[in-house]
Design an enzyme around this catalytic site. Structure first.
Site, PDB file in Angstrom:
ATOM      1  N   GLU A  36     116.483   3.537  -9.242  1.00 27.71           N
ATOM      2  CA  GLU A  36     116.538   2.020  -8.983  1.00 27.71           C
ATOM      3  C   GLU A  36     115.379   1.536  -8.234  1.00 27.71           C
ATOM      4  O   GLU A  36     115.529   0.723  -7.209  1.00 27.71           O
ATOM      5  CB  GLU A  36     117.938   1.652  -8.367  1.00 27.71           C
ATOM      6  CG  GLU A  36     118.353   0.162  -8.965  1.00 27.71           C
ATOM      7  CD  GLU A  36     119.871  -0.093  -8.282  1.00 27.71           C
ATOM      8  OE1 GLU A  36     120.062  -1.378  -8.672  1.00 27.71           O
ATOM      9  OE2 GLU A  36     120.592   0.766  -7.707  1.00 27.71           O
ATOM     10  N   TYR A 107     118.963   7.965 -13.786  1.00 27.25           N
ATOM     11  CA  TYR A 107     119.688   6.654 -13.355  1.00 27.25           C
ATOM     12  C   TYR A 107     120.723   6.245 -14.458  1.00 27.25           C
ATOM     13  O   TYR A 107     120.344   5.377 -15.378  1.00 27.25           O
ATOM     14  CB  TYR A 107     118.649   5.801 -12.970  1.00 27.25           C
ATOM     15  CG  TYR A 107     119.339   4.359 -12.302  1.00 27.25           C
ATOM     16  CD1 TYR A 107     120.628   4.646 -11.440  1.00 27.25           C
ATOM     17  CD2 TYR A 107     119.016   3.103 -12.514  1.00 27.25           C
ATOM     18  CE1 TYR A 107     121.462   3.389 -10.871  1.00 27.25           C
ATOM     19  CE2 TYR A 107     119.578   1.974 -12.184  1.00 27.25           C
ATOM     20  CZ  TYR A 107     120.801   2.106 -11.760  1.00 27.25           C
ATOM     21  OH  TYR A 107     121.350   1.087 -11.022  1.00 27.25           O
ATOM     22  N   ASP A 150     121.408   9.487  -9.619  1.00 27.82           N
ATOM     23  CA  ASP A 150     122.442   8.443  -9.433  1.00 27.82           C
ATOM     24  C   ASP A 150     123.108   8.585 -10.787  1.00 27.82           C
ATOM     25  O   ASP A 150     122.834   7.872 -11.647  1.00 27.82           O
ATOM     26  CB  ASP A 150     122.126   7.192  -8.996  1.00 27.82           C
ATOM     27  CG  ASP A 150     123.140   6.320  -9.016  1.00 27.82           C
ATOM     28  OD1 ASP A 150     124.279   6.585  -9.096  1.00 27.82           O
ATOM     29  OD2 ASP A 150     123.028   4.947  -8.666  1.00 27.82           O
ATOM     30  N   ASN A 152     126.061   7.931 -11.263  1.00 27.57           N
ATOM     31  CA  ASN A 152     127.348   6.856 -11.446  1.00 27.57           C
ATOM     32  C   ASN A 152     128.655   7.353 -11.570  1.00 27.57           C
ATOM     33  O   ASN A 152     129.285   6.369 -11.951  1.00 27.57           O
ATOM     34  CB  ASN A 152     126.542   5.463 -11.970  1.00 27.57           C
ATOM     35  CG  ASN A 152     126.052   4.556 -11.379  1.00 27.57           C
ATOM     36  OD1 ASN A 152     126.607   4.198 -10.076  1.00 27.57           O
ATOM     37  ND2 ASN A 152     124.825   4.006 -11.890  1.00 27.57           N
ATOM     38  N   ASP A 252     122.544   1.264  -0.455  1.00 28.91           N
ATOM     39  CA  ASP A 252     124.095   1.620  -0.212  1.00 28.91           C
ATOM     40  C   ASP A 252     124.361   3.187  -0.543  1.00 28.91           C
ATOM     41  O   ASP A 252     125.277   3.535  -0.506  1.00 28.91           O
ATOM     42  CB  ASP A 252     124.918   0.636  -1.138  1.00 28.91           C
ATOM     43  CG  ASP A 252     124.354   0.602  -2.663  1.00 28.91           C
ATOM     44  OD1 ASP A 252     123.285   1.059  -2.784  1.00 28.91           O
ATOM     45  OD2 ASP A 252     124.985  -0.284  -3.185  1.00 28.91           O
ATOM     46  N   HIS A 253     123.441   3.879  -0.999  1.00 29.26           N
ATOM     47  CA  HIS A 253     123.147   5.297  -1.324  1.00 29.26           C
ATOM     48  C   HIS A 253     122.741   6.171  -0.122  1.00 29.26           C
ATOM     49  O   HIS A 253     121.868   5.678   0.535  1.00 29.26           O
ATOM     50  CB  HIS A 253     122.490   5.615  -2.398  1.00 29.26           C
ATOM     51  CG  HIS A 253     123.121   5.231  -3.861  1.00 29.26           C
ATOM     52  ND1 HIS A 253     123.872   5.783  -4.677  1.00 29.26           N
ATOM     53  CD2 HIS A 253     123.240   3.850  -4.256  1.00 29.26           C
ATOM     54  CE1 HIS A 253     124.364   5.064  -5.716  1.00 29.26           C
ATOM     55  NE2 HIS A 253     123.741   3.849  -5.349  1.00 29.26           N
TER      56      HIS A 253
END
Length: 262
Positions: A36, A107, A150, A152, A252-253
Protein backbone atom coordinates in the site's frame (compact mmCIF):
# COMPACT_ATOMS: atom_id res chain seq x y z
CA UNK A 1 24.79 -15.76 5.20
CA UNK A 2 21.68 -15.12 7.29
CA UNK A 3 19.38 -12.29 6.31
CA UNK A 4 16.46 -10.68 8.09
CA UNK A 5 13.32 -9.76 6.22
CA UNK A 6 10.42 -7.54 7.27
CA UNK A 7 7.01 -6.93 5.72
CA UNK A 8 4.91 -3.84 6.43
CA UNK A 9 1.76 -2.29 5.00
CA UNK A 10 2.97 1.29 5.23
CA UNK A 11 -0.27 3.03 4.06
CA UNK A 12 1.57 5.62 1.93
CA UNK A 13 5.34 5.44 1.66
CA UNK A 14 5.62 9.15 0.91
CA UNK A 15 3.50 10.25 3.86
CA UNK A 16 5.28 7.83 6.19
CA UNK A 17 8.81 8.13 4.85
CA UNK A 18 10.05 9.12 8.36
CA UNK A 19 8.57 5.92 9.81
CA UNK A 20 10.22 3.77 7.14
CA UNK A 21 13.54 5.44 7.94
CA UNK A 22 12.99 4.94 11.67
CA UNK A 23 12.42 1.23 11.08
CA UNK A 24 15.46 0.93 8.82
CA UNK A 25 17.67 2.78 11.29
CA UNK A 26 16.49 1.06 14.45
CA UNK A 27 15.83 -2.48 13.22
CA UNK A 28 18.03 -2.72 10.12
CA UNK A 29 16.38 -5.59 8.23
CA UNK A 30 18.32 -6.66 5.17
CA UNK A 31 15.11 -6.63 3.13
CA UNK A 32 11.94 -4.60 3.72
CA UNK A 33 8.79 -5.41 1.76
CA UNK A 34 6.22 -2.63 1.72
CA UNK A 35 2.57 -2.72 0.68
CA UNK A 36 0.00 0.00 0.00
CA UNK A 37 2.76 2.39 -1.04
CA UNK A 38 0.21 4.61 -2.82
CA UNK A 39 2.86 6.03 -5.11
CA UNK A 40 4.15 5.72 -8.65
CA UNK A 41 7.55 4.00 -8.57
CA UNK A 42 9.37 7.14 -9.71
CA UNK A 43 8.01 9.11 -6.73
CA UNK A 44 9.00 6.65 -4.01
CA UNK A 45 11.37 8.72 -1.78
CA UNK A 46 14.57 6.73 -2.31
CA UNK A 47 17.22 9.28 -1.32
CA UNK A 48 17.03 8.69 2.44
CA UNK A 49 16.60 4.95 1.98
CA UNK A 50 19.76 4.86 -0.13
CA UNK A 51 21.63 6.85 2.51
CA UNK A 52 20.71 4.15 5.03
CA UNK A 53 22.18 1.44 2.82
CA UNK A 54 19.05 0.33 0.99
CA UNK A 55 20.41 0.88 -2.49
CA UNK A 56 18.36 -1.80 -4.26
CA UNK A 57 14.62 -1.80 -5.00
CA UNK A 58 12.09 -3.65 -7.10
CA UNK A 59 8.62 -2.15 -7.11
CA UNK A 60 5.31 -1.69 -8.85
CA UNK A 61 3.49 1.57 -8.27
CA UNK A 62 0.14 3.18 -8.71
CA UNK A 63 -0.92 6.77 -8.06
CA UNK A 64 -2.84 7.04 -4.79
CA UNK A 65 -3.63 3.33 -4.42
CA UNK A 66 -2.05 -0.07 -3.83
CA UNK A 67 1.63 -0.38 -4.74
CA UNK A 68 4.30 -2.82 -3.56
CA UNK A 69 8.04 -2.37 -3.11
CA UNK A 70 11.00 -4.43 -1.93
CA UNK A 71 13.84 -2.35 -0.46
CA UNK A 72 17.07 -4.22 0.02
CA UNK A 73 20.63 -3.83 1.25
CA UNK A 74 21.39 -6.92 -0.80
CA UNK A 75 21.47 -7.01 -4.61
CA UNK A 76 18.07 -8.11 -5.89
CA UNK A 77 16.89 -8.87 -9.41
CA UNK A 78 13.43 -7.92 -10.62
CA UNK A 79 11.73 -11.16 -11.71
CA UNK A 80 8.32 -9.78 -12.57
CA UNK A 81 4.79 -9.46 -11.34
CA UNK A 82 1.32 -10.91 -11.91
CA UNK A 83 -1.97 -9.05 -12.24
CA UNK A 84 -4.17 -11.61 -10.51
CA UNK A 85 -7.89 -11.36 -11.35
CA UNK A 86 -7.02 -8.78 -14.03
CA UNK A 87 -7.72 -5.89 -11.70
CA UNK A 88 -5.06 -3.63 -13.18
CA UNK A 89 -3.71 -3.02 -9.67
CA UNK A 90 -0.11 -2.91 -8.46
CA UNK A 91 -0.46 -5.71 -5.91
CA UNK A 92 2.45 -8.08 -6.59
CA UNK A 93 6.13 -7.92 -7.34
CA UNK A 94 8.87 -10.54 -7.11
CA UNK A 95 12.61 -10.20 -6.65
CA UNK A 96 15.45 -12.72 -6.51
CA UNK A 97 18.44 -12.40 -4.21
CA UNK A 98 21.93 -13.52 -5.23
CA UNK A 99 21.55 -16.64 -3.06
CA UNK A 100 18.73 -17.74 -5.36
CA UNK A 101 15.86 -16.97 -2.98
CA UNK A 102 12.80 -15.48 -4.67
CA UNK A 103 10.72 -13.07 -2.61
CA UNK A 104 7.06 -12.54 -3.54
CA UNK A 105 5.54 -9.38 -2.10
CA UNK A 106 1.71 -9.33 -2.12
CA UNK A 107 -1.04 -6.91 -1.27
CA UNK A 108 -4.25 -8.95 -1.48
CA UNK A 109 -7.47 -6.92 -1.93
CA UNK A 110 -9.18 -6.07 1.35
CA UNK A 111 -12.59 -7.14 0.06
CA UNK A 112 -14.85 -4.31 1.22
CA UNK A 113 -17.25 -4.55 4.15
CA UNK A 114 -19.88 -7.14 3.16
CA UNK A 115 -18.77 -10.78 2.77
CA UNK A 116 -21.08 -11.52 -0.15
CA UNK A 117 -19.89 -11.32 -3.74
CA UNK A 118 -23.47 -10.92 -5.00
CA UNK A 119 -23.83 -7.52 -3.34
CA UNK A 120 -20.17 -6.53 -2.94
CA UNK A 121 -17.99 -6.58 -6.04
CA UNK A 122 -14.83 -6.07 -3.98
CA UNK A 123 -15.41 -9.27 -2.04
CA UNK A 124 -15.73 -11.21 -5.28
CA UNK A 125 -12.50 -9.64 -6.55
CA UNK A 126 -10.72 -10.76 -3.39
CA UNK A 127 -11.88 -14.35 -3.78
CA UNK A 128 -10.98 -14.34 -7.47
CA UNK A 129 -7.54 -12.93 -6.68
CA UNK A 130 -6.88 -15.72 -4.19
CA UNK A 131 -8.18 -18.35 -6.62
CA UNK A 132 -5.75 -17.16 -9.30
CA UNK A 133 -2.90 -17.17 -6.77
CA UNK A 134 -3.80 -20.78 -6.00
CA UNK A 135 -3.88 -21.75 -9.66
CA UNK A 136 -0.56 -20.04 -10.36
CA UNK A 137 1.23 -21.89 -7.57
CA UNK A 138 -0.41 -25.15 -8.66
CA UNK A 139 0.87 -24.65 -12.18
CA UNK A 140 4.34 -23.36 -11.29
CA UNK A 141 5.36 -24.93 -7.98
CA UNK A 142 7.57 -22.44 -6.11
CA UNK A 143 10.98 -23.48 -4.81
CA UNK A 144 13.44 -21.64 -2.58
CA UNK A 145 10.85 -18.89 -2.18
CA UNK A 146 9.45 -16.58 0.45
CA UNK A 147 5.98 -15.04 0.22
CA UNK A 148 5.19 -12.00 2.33
CA UNK A 149 2.67 -9.25 2.52
CA UNK A 150 -0.65 -7.93 3.64
CA UNK A 151 -2.82 -10.88 2.69
CA UNK A 152 -5.85 -9.27 4.37
CA UNK A 153 -6.93 -12.52 6.02
CA UNK A 154 -6.43 -13.64 9.61
CA UNK A 155 -6.76 -17.41 9.19
CA UNK A 156 -6.53 -18.87 12.69
CA UNK A 157 -8.87 -18.46 15.65
CA UNK A 158 -5.99 -16.96 17.65
CA UNK A 159 -5.17 -14.54 14.81
CA UNK A 160 -8.12 -12.36 15.82
CA UNK A 161 -9.32 -10.84 19.08
CA UNK A 162 -12.62 -12.74 18.94
CA UNK A 163 -13.11 -15.67 16.60
CA UNK A 164 -16.84 -15.86 17.32
CA UNK A 165 -17.51 -12.14 16.79
CA UNK A 166 -15.45 -11.94 13.59
CA UNK A 167 -16.78 -15.02 11.77
CA UNK A 168 -19.00 -12.79 9.61
CA UNK A 169 -16.49 -9.95 9.32
CA UNK A 170 -14.42 -9.62 6.16
CA UNK A 171 -10.86 -10.90 6.78
CA UNK A 172 -11.92 -13.82 9.00
CA UNK A 173 -14.90 -15.42 7.25
CA UNK A 174 -14.69 -19.16 6.60
CA UNK A 175 -14.76 -18.72 2.81
CA UNK A 176 -11.76 -16.37 2.92
CA UNK A 177 -9.85 -18.69 5.22
CA UNK A 178 -10.61 -21.60 2.89
CA UNK A 179 -9.35 -19.66 -0.10
CA UNK A 180 -6.14 -18.70 1.71
CA UNK A 181 -5.64 -22.30 2.81
CA UNK A 182 -5.96 -23.37 -0.82
CA UNK A 183 -3.20 -20.91 -1.77
CA UNK A 184 -0.96 -22.26 0.97
CA UNK A 185 -1.55 -25.87 -0.04
CA UNK A 186 -1.01 -25.14 -3.73
CA UNK A 187 2.48 -23.80 -3.08
CA UNK A 188 3.12 -26.06 -0.07
CA UNK A 189 3.81 -22.83 1.79
CA UNK A 190 4.80 -22.89 5.46
CA UNK A 191 3.51 -20.12 7.75
CA UNK A 192 6.85 -19.04 9.22
CA UNK A 193 5.39 -16.70 11.84
CA UNK A 194 3.30 -19.49 13.32
CA UNK A 195 6.13 -21.99 12.91
CA UNK A 196 8.12 -19.80 15.27
CA UNK A 197 5.21 -18.65 17.46
CA UNK A 198 2.81 -21.62 17.36
CA UNK A 199 0.53 -20.64 20.21
CA UNK A 200 -1.26 -17.55 21.50
CA UNK A 201 -3.03 -14.46 20.24
CA UNK A 202 -0.99 -12.65 17.61
CA UNK A 203 -1.92 -9.49 15.71
CA UNK A 204 -0.32 -7.22 13.11
CA UNK A 205 -3.21 -4.80 12.48
CA UNK A 206 -5.34 -2.61 14.74
CA UNK A 207 -8.10 -0.39 13.37
CA UNK A 208 -7.78 3.38 13.24
CA UNK A 209 -11.36 3.49 14.53
CA UNK A 210 -10.40 2.41 18.05
CA UNK A 211 -10.15 5.30 20.49
CA UNK A 212 -7.19 3.57 22.16
CA UNK A 213 -5.96 0.77 19.91
CA UNK A 214 -3.48 -0.51 22.48
CA UNK A 215 -5.88 -0.74 25.38
CA UNK A 216 -8.73 -2.16 23.29
CA UNK A 217 -6.30 -4.56 21.58
CA UNK A 218 -8.86 -5.70 19.02
CA UNK A 219 -6.29 -6.82 16.50
CA UNK A 220 -5.99 -9.23 13.60
CA UNK A 221 -2.96 -10.96 12.02
CA UNK A 222 -3.34 -9.84 8.42
CA UNK A 223 0.36 -9.68 7.54
CA UNK A 224 2.26 -12.86 6.81
CA UNK A 225 5.64 -14.43 6.11
CA UNK A 226 5.57 -17.81 4.35
CA UNK A 227 8.32 -19.97 2.87
CA UNK A 228 8.59 -23.07 0.73
CA UNK A 229 9.45 -26.32 2.55
CA UNK A 230 12.98 -26.45 1.11
CA UNK A 231 13.95 -23.35 3.12
CA UNK A 232 11.35 -23.19 5.90
CA UNK A 233 13.62 -24.95 8.39
CA UNK A 234 16.18 -22.18 7.90
CA UNK A 235 13.76 -19.61 9.31
CA UNK A 236 13.71 -18.36 12.88
CA UNK A 237 13.34 -15.24 15.00
CA UNK A 238 9.83 -14.28 13.91
CA UNK A 239 8.32 -11.29 15.67
CA UNK A 240 5.83 -8.48 15.20
CA UNK A 241 6.99 -4.96 16.06
CA UNK A 242 3.84 -3.93 17.88
CA UNK A 243 5.42 -0.69 19.07
CA UNK A 244 5.41 0.67 15.51
CA UNK A 245 1.61 0.86 15.64
CA UNK A 246 2.07 3.54 18.33
CA UNK A 247 4.57 5.70 16.43
CA UNK A 248 3.55 9.20 15.41
CA UNK A 249 1.09 9.21 12.48
CA UNK A 250 1.37 5.42 12.22
CA UNK A 251 0.19 2.89 9.73
CA UNK A 252 -2.59 0.71 11.12
CA UNK A 253 -0.28 -2.28 10.48
CA UNK A 254 2.85 -3.32 12.35
CA UNK A 255 5.95 -4.81 10.68
CA UNK A 256 6.46 -8.59 10.77
CA UNK A 257 10.02 -9.98 10.85
CA UNK A 258 11.76 -13.29 10.20
CA UNK A 259 15.39 -14.33 9.77
CA UNK A 260 16.61 -16.95 7.31
CA UNK A 261 19.95 -18.72 7.62
CA UNK A 262 20.63 -19.19 3.92
Amino acid sequence: MPFTLATWNINSVRLREPLVCKLLEEEGPDVLCLQECKSPVEKIPLERFHALGYTHMVARGQKGYNGVAILSKLPIEDVGDKDFADLGHARHVAGRLENGVTIHNFYVPAGGDVPDREVNEKFGQKLDYLTEMRDWFHGDAPQKSILVGDLNIAPREDDVWSHKQLLKIVSHTPIEVDHLTDVMEAGKWVDITRQDIPEGLLYSWWSYRAKDWDEADKGRRLDHVWATPDISNAAHGSRILRDARGWQQPSDHAPVFATFDL
